[in-house]
Design a protein around this motif. Structure first.
Motif, PDB file in Angstrom:
ATOM      1  N   LEU A   6       0.798  -1.224   0.000  1.00 19.86           N
ATOM      2  CA  LEU A   6       0.000   0.000   0.000  1.00 19.86           C
ATOM      3  C   LEU A   6       0.836   1.281   0.000  1.00 19.86           C
ATOM      4  O   LEU A   6       0.533   2.212  -0.762  1.00 19.86           O
ATOM      5  CB  LEU A   6      -0.960  -0.016   1.193  1.00 19.86           C
ATOM      6  CG  LEU A   6      -1.974   1.130   1.249  1.00 19.86           C
ATOM      7  CD1 LEU A   6      -2.819   1.175  -0.019  1.00 19.86           C
ATOM      8  CD2 LEU A   6      -2.859   0.985   2.482  1.00 19.86           C
ATOM      9  N   PRO A   7       1.872   1.408   0.841  1.00 17.49           N
ATOM     10  CA  PRO A   7       2.641   2.668   0.801  1.00 17.49           C
ATOM     11  C   PRO A   7       3.330   2.924  -0.533  1.00 17.49           C
ATOM     12  O   PRO A   7       3.446   4.078  -0.954  1.00 17.49           O
ATOM     13  CB  PRO A   7       3.653   2.505   1.937  1.00 17.49           C
ATOM     14  CG  PRO A   7       3.686   1.059   2.259  1.00 17.49           C
ATOM     15  CD  PRO A   7       2.336   0.523   1.926  1.00 17.49           C
TER      16      PRO A   7
ATOM     17  N   LEU B  16      -1.381   6.194   5.726  1.00 16.48           N
ATOM     18  CA  LEU B  16      -0.756   5.821   6.994  1.00 16.48           C
ATOM     19  C   LEU B  16      -1.794   5.469   8.050  1.00 16.48           C
ATOM     20  O   LEU B  16      -1.558   4.583   8.888  1.00 16.48           O
ATOM     21  CB  LEU B  16       0.147   6.954   7.481  1.00 16.48           C
ATOM     22  CG  LEU B  16       1.494   7.057   6.768  1.00 16.48           C
ATOM     23  CD1 LEU B  16       2.270   8.266   7.245  1.00 16.48           C
ATOM     24  CD2 LEU B  16       2.320   5.801   6.983  1.00 16.48           C
ATOM     25  N   THR B  17      -2.928   6.132   8.021  1.00 17.85           N
ATOM     26  CA  THR B  17      -3.995   5.778   8.962  1.00 17.85           C
ATOM     27  C   THR B  17      -4.497   4.363   8.717  1.00 17.85           C
ATOM     28  O   THR B  17      -4.693   3.577   9.657  1.00 17.85           O
ATOM     29  CB  THR B  17      -5.158   6.772   8.837  1.00 17.85           C
ATOM     30  OG1 THR B  17      -4.686   8.102   9.070  1.00 17.85           O
ATOM     31  CG2 THR B  17      -6.256   6.448   9.843  1.00 17.85           C
ATOM     32  N   VAL B  18      -4.692   4.018   7.442  1.00 12.71           N
ATOM     33  CA  VAL B  18      -5.108   2.647   7.096  1.00 12.71           C
ATOM     34  C   VAL B  18      -4.026   1.648   7.498  1.00 12.71           C
ATOM     35  O   VAL B  18      -4.329   0.553   8.018  1.00 12.71           O
ATOM     36  CB  VAL B  18      -5.405   2.551   5.582  1.00 12.71           C
ATOM     37  CG1 VAL B  18      -5.628   1.102   5.165  1.00 12.71           C
ATOM     38  CG2 VAL B  18      -6.622   3.389   5.229  1.00 12.71           C
ATOM     39  N   LEU B  19      -2.772   2.012   7.303  1.00 12.25           N
ATOM     40  CA  LEU B  19      -1.674   1.111   7.661  1.00 12.25           C
ATOM     41  C   LEU B  19      -1.621   0.867   9.164  1.00 12.25           C
ATOM     42  O   LEU B  19      -1.328  -0.250   9.612  1.00 12.25           O
ATOM     43  CB  LEU B  19      -0.338   1.687   7.173  1.00 12.25           C
ATOM     44  CG  LEU B  19      -0.091   1.634   5.666  1.00 12.25           C
ATOM     45  CD1 LEU B  19       1.200   2.374   5.312  1.00 12.25           C
ATOM     46  CD2 LEU B  19      -0.004   0.192   5.176  1.00 12.25           C
TER      47      LEU B  19
ATOM     48  N   SER C 176       5.751   1.586  14.911  1.00 12.59           N
ATOM     49  CA  SER C 176       6.490   2.403  13.941  1.00 12.59           C
ATOM     50  C   SER C 176       5.543   3.161  13.014  1.00 12.59           C
ATOM     51  O   SER C 176       5.771   4.339  12.705  1.00 12.59           O
ATOM     52  CB  SER C 176       7.425   1.511  13.114  1.00 12.59           C
ATOM     53  OG  SER C 176       8.398   0.893  13.929  1.00 12.59           O
ATOM     54  N   LEU C 177       4.477   2.510  12.566  1.00 12.16           N
ATOM     55  CA  LEU C 177       3.519   3.175  11.689  1.00 12.16           C
ATOM     56  C   LEU C 177       2.788   4.300  12.421  1.00 12.16           C
ATOM     57  O   LEU C 177       2.513   5.357  11.838  1.00 12.16           O
ATOM     58  CB  LEU C 177       2.518   2.159  11.146  1.00 12.16           C
ATOM     59  CG  LEU C 177       3.066   1.142  10.145  1.00 12.16           C
ATOM     60  CD1 LEU C 177       2.025   0.069   9.847  1.00 12.16           C
ATOM     61  CD2 LEU C 177       3.503   1.833   8.852  1.00 12.16           C
ATOM     62  N   LEU C 178       2.485   4.079  13.686  1.00  8.58           N
ATOM     63  CA  LEU C 178       1.827   5.114  14.472  1.00  8.58           C
ATOM     64  C   LEU C 178       2.723   6.343  14.609  1.00  8.58           C
ATOM     65  O   LEU C 178       2.272   7.488  14.443  1.00  8.58           O
ATOM     66  CB  LEU C 178       1.468   4.564  15.854  1.00  8.58           C
ATOM     67  CG  LEU C 178       0.699   5.489  16.794  1.00  8.58           C
ATOM     68  CD1 LEU C 178      -0.649   5.856  16.200  1.00  8.58           C
ATOM     69  CD2 LEU C 178       0.516   4.830  18.154  1.00  8.58           C
ATOM     70  N   VAL C 179       4.000   6.117  14.879  1.00  8.10           N
ATOM     71  CA  VAL C 179       4.955   7.223  14.981  1.00  8.10           C
ATOM     72  C   VAL C 179       5.129   7.906  13.626  1.00  8.10           C
ATOM     73  O   VAL C 179       5.203   9.140  13.534  1.00  8.10           O
ATOM     74  CB  VAL C 179       6.300   6.726  15.526  1.00  8.10           C
ATOM     75  CG1 VAL C 179       7.372   7.812  15.442  1.00  8.10           C
ATOM     76  CG2 VAL C 179       6.147   6.252  16.965  1.00  8.10           C
ATOM     77  N   ALA C 180       5.193   7.112  12.559  1.00  8.48           N
ATOM     78  CA  ALA C 180       5.336   7.683  11.219  1.00  8.48           C
ATOM     79  C   ALA C 180       4.163   8.599  10.886  1.00  8.48           C
ATOM     80  O   ALA C 180       4.343   9.663  10.270  1.00  8.48           O
ATOM     81  CB  ALA C 180       5.447   6.568  10.179  1.00  8.48           C
TER      82      ALA C 180
ATOM     83  N   TYR D 227       8.531   9.987   1.632  1.00  7.06           N
ATOM     84  CA  TYR D 227       8.152   9.522   2.969  1.00  7.06           C
ATOM     85  C   TYR D 227       7.394   8.199   2.896  1.00  7.06           C
ATOM     86  O   TYR D 227       7.639   7.283   3.700  1.00  7.06           O
ATOM     87  CB  TYR D 227       7.301  10.589   3.646  1.00  7.06           C
ATOM     88  CG  TYR D 227       7.146  10.422   5.135  1.00  7.06           C
ATOM     89  CD1 TYR D 227       8.069  10.963   6.016  1.00  7.06           C
ATOM     90  CD2 TYR D 227       6.064   9.727   5.666  1.00  7.06           C
ATOM     91  CE1 TYR D 227       7.924  10.823   7.390  1.00  7.06           C
ATOM     92  CE2 TYR D 227       5.906   9.580   7.031  1.00  7.06           C
ATOM     93  CZ  TYR D 227       6.838  10.126   7.890  1.00  7.06           C
ATOM     94  OH  TYR D 227       6.697   9.973   9.248  1.00  7.06           O
ATOM     95  N   LEU D 228       6.490   8.083   1.950  1.00  6.19           N
ATOM     96  CA  LEU D 228       5.737   6.834   1.792  1.00  6.19           C
ATOM     97  C   LEU D 228       6.636   5.685   1.365  1.00  6.19           C
ATOM     98  O   LEU D 228       6.454   4.542   1.810  1.00  6.19           O
ATOM     99  CB  LEU D 228       4.611   7.043   0.781  1.00  6.19           C
ATOM    100  CG  LEU D 228       3.443   7.921   1.266  1.00  6.19           C
ATOM    101  CD1 LEU D 228       2.547   8.312   0.106  1.00  6.19           C
ATOM    102  CD2 LEU D 228       2.641   7.201   2.347  1.00  6.19           C
TER     103      LEU D 228
END
Length: 512
Positions: free
Chosen positions: A11-12, A36-39, A84-88, A115-116
């Motif tokens: 996805l990214p 990023l929210t979906v991730l 990590s995704l939450l921080v990203a 970034y993605l």
């Protein structure tokens, strides 16, 4: 449900491709934040499934391991990936706010796709089931990180970026060589299969392969004495880029150490060499931090130092030590990111990153003081924050080892924690104490090479503050929900010590 493992990686990259098209800035921001929210949601689902059902593996293209590419999500990788995704996501929101506050919407043209791609590389690294695709993941993150670290490049930033790139490429060449050596010796690079084949190699050859992999990932995770590049590279980047590098990239590299050393080169007792490196990393890093006048360099040396705490638990090679290591990794990803974002807020308002120039420069809002104080106390190990919980877990593991190695590690950890508290107190004294001047209520945009200009706070400033606050609150939640988090960490540590379920999920037939 195993398809979620592939979605998190794919996805990214798809979103990065979409963001390259000539879209309005708001559309580009929407694509990246929505992705990023979906991730993050997918990461939570993966963690839940891995914790309740065991490891999840997807064989890309239908080719089973070792012939094809396998992505594996177990409790360890899913936990670190989710955090990590939450921080990203929080850092991306900070970057969007910074671009808005400083009236630089054109930065989105480069920032968002790069970034993605970085996030995609991080996801691939956590989920890779073989050494070669782990190498590919590191190269993807290197390409994206070089673009990000040179945003709005000036002389100092370009020079630091070249140091970062040259060191990274050197370690990548060594990594590729180690992959070739490993394949020549064992006939495979699949991690689950290497676990059995390395065990039958001559002891000397297995030790050499293990040390080579430790060196490769030690460079990337900035273990002492391989740390020299990090304090010269990270502080020059824009604040959100420094934050995401500090929070994610070193932890991805340490994850590679943790995965390979426990799965491929397991031990029945503490590893003295790794313990020595852990002690050196803790002490050299924090002594370097105390000597710094620049807030970003101080935090960068602190980052190096606290990688040693993660090595502490790994060096013990038991479930208790590995539980402490995993807890510390989760804590450090969140807290280190929060500290660097707060440093960005401070530098933006004072116009400098030098501590001696900040004293009395202007009145900083109480909110920023709180945003710094909470993660600073946590990283110093003050109760009841998440840093204390992770450190006490490590200290108990060191004491239970009941030998010189465990006591030496515990002593170094306590001393490092005290020195970390002193380093954080230096920052507090320089930034938040002293008589302010007449610039109360204004904001200054820190340029990174000495220049600055006045700006109003506006919506962009509020978004920067909110993103930083979200990370600080996340750190508090780690402490509030320490019991269930410790349960997941203990399960992940037990999986590392007993990797049977990981191997059986990846390999479709018995290892010959």
């Amino acid at each position: 449900m195993s398809a979620l493992t592939a979605v998190v990686v794919l996805l990214p990259f798809l979103a990065a491709g979409a963001s390259v098209f000539p879209l309005p800035p708001w559309a580009v921001r929407s694509v990246s934040t929505t992705t990023l929210t979906v991730l993050v949601g997918a990461g939570v689902a993966l963690l839940t499934l891995a914790h309740t059902r065991g490891p999840l593996a997807v064989h890309v293209g239908g080719w089973p391991a070792p012939a094809g590419i396998t992505l594996v999500a177990d409790r360890l990788s899913a936990l670190l990936l989710t955090v990590s995704l939450l921080v990203a996501l929080a850092v991306l929101l900070f970057a969007i706010g910074q671009g808005t506050a400083e009236e630089r919407p054109q930065a989105a043209v480069v920032l968002h796709p790069a970034y993605l791609v970085l996030v995609g590389g991080v996801s691939l690294a956590y989920l890779s089931g073989d050494l070669f695709n782990l190498f590919v993941a590191f190269e993807v993150t290197l390409g994206a990180s070089y673009v990000l670290i040179t945003l709005e490049a000036r002389e100092a930033r370009t020079r630091a970026a070249m140091t970062y790139t040259i060191v990274s490429l050197t370690s990548s060449l060594l990594f590729l060589s180690v992959v070739a050596f490993t394949y020549a010796a064992t006939g495979t690079v699949t991690l689950a299969q290497l676990a059995g084949r390395v065990a039958v190699l001559p002891d000397g050859l297995a030790e050499v392969l293990g040390l080579l992999l430790l060196t490769v990932f030690g460079i990337k995770s900035a273990l002492v004495p391989l740390h020299f590049w990090l304090p010269d590279s990270y502080p020059t980047a824009p604040a959100p880029i420094t934050a995401v590098f500090a929070a994610l990239l070193t932890k991805v590299a340490f994850y590679a150490i943790l995965r390979t050393q426990t799965l491929i080169f397991p031990r029945d007792e503490a590893w003295v060499l790794l313990a020595v490196v852990a002690v050196a990393t803790m002490l050299v890093g924090i002594l370097g931090a105390i000597a710094q006048d620049d807030i970003n360099r101080l935090l960068s040396f602190t980052l190096v130092s606290h990688i040693g705490f993660m090595l502490f638990g790994l060096a013990l090679f038991d479930t208790a030590g590995l539980t402490g290591t995993i807890l510390y990794m989760v804590h450090h990803i969140v807290v280190q990111g929060a500290l660097f974002l707060t440093a960005g807020l401070v530098a933006r308002r004072t116009g400098t990153s030098a501590l001696h120039r900040m004293k009395g420069r202007l009145a900083l809002p109480t909110g920023i003081a709180v945003l710094f104080a909470l993660p600073a106390l946590s990283i110093a190990g003050v109760p009841p924050f998440s840093g204390f919980i992770a450190k006490i877990t490590l200290l108990r593991a060191g004491a239970s080892e009941a030998g010189p190695t465990g006591y030496a590690l515990a002593s170094a950890a306590v001393l490092t924690s005290v020195l970390t508290l002193y380093a954080m107190a230096r920052v507090w004294s320089a930034v938040f104490w002293g008589a302010p001047d007449d610039l109360r209520g204004s904001a200054v945009v820190y340029k990174g090479d000495g220049g600055h200009q006045a700006r109003g706070t506006g919506r962009g400033g509020l978004l920067m503050f909110a993103a930083t606050a979200a990370l600080v609150v996340t750190g508090l939640l780690l402490a509030a929900f320490a019991a269930p988090l410790a349960g997941v960490a203990a399960g992940a540590a037990d999986d590392l010590v007993h990797p049977g379920s990981y191997r059986s999920e990846v390999l479709t037939e018995e290892e010959p």
